[in-house]
Every structure is written in structure tokens, then in C-alpha cells.
Write a protein that holds these residues in place. Structure first.
Motif, short mmCIF file in Angstrom:
data_model
loop_
_atom_site.label_atom_id
_atom_site.label_comp_id
_atom_site.label_asym_id
_atom_site.label_seq_id
_atom_site.Cartn_x
_atom_site.Cartn_y
_atom_site.Cartn_z
N THR A 4 -9.31 -0.57 -0.45
CA THR A 4 -8.27 0.13 0.54
C THR A 4 -6.88 -0.28 0.07
O THR A 4 -6.61 -1.23 -0.83
CB THR A 4 -8.42 -0.88 1.90
N VAL A 5 -5.95 0.31 0.50
CA VAL A 5 -4.61 0.13 0.28
C VAL A 5 -3.76 -0.23 1.60
O VAL A 5 -3.85 0.40 2.53
CB VAL A 5 -3.85 1.09 -0.38
N ALA A 6 -2.68 -1.22 1.36
CA ALA A 6 -1.79 -1.54 2.46
C ALA A 6 -0.32 -1.02 1.94
O ALA A 6 -0.16 -1.40 0.74
CB ALA A 6 -2.02 -2.83 2.97
N MET A 7 0.32 -0.52 2.75
CA MET A 7 1.77 -0.19 2.05
C MET A 7 2.78 -0.64 3.02
O MET A 7 2.80 -0.19 4.29
CB MET A 7 1.82 1.47 2.00
N TYR A 35 10.32 13.32 1.82
CA TYR A 35 11.05 12.17 1.76
C TYR A 35 10.68 11.05 0.97
O TYR A 35 9.47 11.27 0.55
CB TYR A 35 11.09 11.58 3.47
N VAL A 36 11.38 10.06 0.33
CA VAL A 36 11.06 9.13 -0.56
C VAL A 36 11.52 7.69 0.05
O VAL A 36 12.35 8.02 0.51
CB VAL A 36 11.37 9.54 -1.96
N LEU A 37 10.74 6.79 -0.48
CA LEU A 37 11.31 5.45 0.15
C LEU A 37 10.38 4.58 -0.52
O LEU A 37 9.13 4.84 -1.39
CB LEU A 37 10.92 5.23 1.67
N GLY A 38 10.87 3.29 -0.88
CA GLY A 38 10.34 2.10 -1.57
C GLY A 38 9.15 1.56 -0.68
O GLY A 38 9.23 1.53 0.53
N VAL A 39 8.04 1.22 -1.32
CA VAL A 39 7.04 0.63 -0.78
C VAL A 39 6.43 -0.44 -1.63
O VAL A 39 6.63 -0.51 -2.80
CB VAL A 39 5.85 1.59 -0.34
N ARG A 40 5.93 -1.35 -1.04
CA ARG A 40 5.04 -2.34 -1.70
C ARG A 40 3.67 -2.04 -1.30
O ARG A 40 3.28 -2.25 -0.20
CB ARG A 40 5.36 -3.97 -1.16
N VAL A 41 2.74 -1.95 -2.20
CA VAL A 41 1.36 -1.67 -2.10
C VAL A 41 0.51 -2.66 -2.55
O VAL A 41 0.63 -3.04 -3.52
CB VAL A 41 1.12 -0.36 -2.88
N THR A 42 -0.46 -3.10 -1.70
CA THR A 42 -1.44 -4.04 -1.91
C THR A 42 -2.81 -3.27 -1.96
O THR A 42 -3.21 -2.71 -0.96
CB THR A 42 -1.19 -5.18 -0.96
N VAL A 43 -3.51 -3.62 -2.87
CA VAL A 43 -4.98 -2.95 -3.18
C VAL A 43 -5.80 -4.24 -2.77
O VAL A 43 -5.74 -5.17 -3.31
CB VAL A 43 -5.10 -2.26 -4.43
N ARG A 44 -6.72 -3.98 -2.02
CA ARG A 44 -7.80 -4.85 -1.46
C ARG A 44 -9.29 -4.37 -1.84
O ARG A 44 -9.39 -3.04 -1.87
CB ARG A 44 -7.74 -5.17 -0.04
N ARG A 45 -10.04 -5.31 -2.23
CA ARG A 45 -11.65 -5.19 -2.22
C ARG A 45 -12.09 -6.27 -1.14
O ARG A 45 -11.88 -7.42 -1.64
CB ARG A 45 -12.11 -5.19 -3.55
N ASN A 46 -13.04 -5.70 -0.30
CA ASN A 46 -13.49 -6.65 0.67
C ASN A 46 -12.54 -7.55 1.18
O ASN A 46 -12.80 -8.79 1.43
CB ASN A 46 -14.60 -7.24 0.08
N GLY A 47 -11.41 -7.20 1.61
CA GLY A 47 -10.15 -7.92 2.21
C GLY A 47 -9.38 -8.84 1.25
O GLY A 47 -8.45 -9.44 1.71
#
Length: 158
Positions: free
Chosen positions: A88-91, A118-130
Motif C-alpha cells: 500500500t502507499v500513503a501520500m 495539477y502538480v504538488l509535492g508529496v511524501r510517499v510511504t510504501v508499506r507491506r503488512n502495515g
């Protein structure tokens, strides 16, 4: 009268000129109006909602997030949907960086997507099983068309 003293009338006239100049300068020193927001409140709310729903789907697990990404993939690019599998990804969007990007084109395309890009800056966190397995800061595109915010499914290198 001393040679270096001005007559009283000339002193009053000079003082009046200085005061008038100061008042004129004060009247001209107002702060200019801020530039209009190139995004607009309605589109900003749609983009914010897109990321809120993306993250809620990711918190619910890989299957709900995959469904969210499928249904919010830009309609012109449904064939470019990437599968995340068990990830999963959290942005976390930096909404203060949100700005129009009308000339952007997805790789391999000749024209920009339909809608307001539109474009914007994001911080993406990739998770496996939380558990976080990767994090990156970058840019994300969101397109608003027909009062709906669409994205582009992230394709991760595994």
C-alpha cells in the motif's frame, strides 16, 4: 536678517512641500493585492479529498486501495494501471505547493490529459503488512475534470 536664513514664508513653504511629499509617499506605500490563486478553492478541495480517500483506502488494506486506484485512474489512461500486490502507499501532500501544470504529459503520450492538470509535492510511504518498507519525496499529478479528481496509479520498482 542673516544671509543664511530664509524668510519665514519660504520656510513655511519648504515645510509644506516636505509634509505634502511625505503624505503622498504614505498614500502610495500600500501593499499590492496578492495574486489570485491559480488553483481555486473547489479544485483544491477535490485534490485534498483525493489524497484523503487514497490514504483511507490504503489504511484499509491492499484490496481497498487497489479498488480506489482503479476507480480514480484518469479515464484516458486506464490501460496504464499498475498493480501494487500486497503493498500500500500513503501520500502526504504538501498542498501549499499545488499549482497548475498544463503542459505535463504522461511518458509516451503526445498530449496532456483531459482536464486541469495539477502538480504538488508529496511524501510517499510504501508499506507491506502495515510496516514501512520505503519512503520517497517527489511530485504527484492530479487531474480535475467533470468535478472529479483523478490520479495516476503509482508504479513501484520492486
Amino acid at each position: 536678517m542673516a544671509a543664511d536664513r530664509k524668510p519665514l514664508g519660504a520656510q513655511r513653504f519648504a515645510r509644506a512641500i516636505v509634509i505634502a511629499a511625505a503624505l503622498a509617499a504614505a498614500g502610495c506605500s500600500s501593499t499590492p493585492d496578492a495574486p489570485a490563486d491559480p488553483v481555486g478553492d473547489a479544485d483544491r478541495a477535490l485534490v485534498r479529498g483525493y489524497f484523503e480517500r487514497l490514504n483511507a483506502a490504503g489504511a484499509a488494506g491492499p484490496a481497498p486501495q487497489a479498488e480506489f486506484l482503479r476507480t480514480t485512474q484518469h479515464p484516458d489512461f486506464t490501460s496504464r494501471l499498475c498493480e501494487l500486490g500486497a503493498l500500500t502507499v500513503a501520500m502526504e501532500p504538501a498542498l501549499s505547493t499545488l499549482r497548475p501544470d498544463p503542459r505535463w504529459r504522461p511518458d509516451g503520450t503526445a498530449a496532456p490529459p483531459r482536464g486541469r492538470v495539477y502538480v504538488l509535492g508529496v511524501r510517499v510511504t510504501v508499506r507491506r503488512n502495515g510496516t514501512a518498507v520505503g519512503e520517497q519525496v517527489g511530485s504527484q499529478r492530479v487531474v480535475v475534470t467533470n468535478d472529479t479528481a483523478y490520479g495516476f496509479s503509482p508504479c513501484l520498482n520492486r
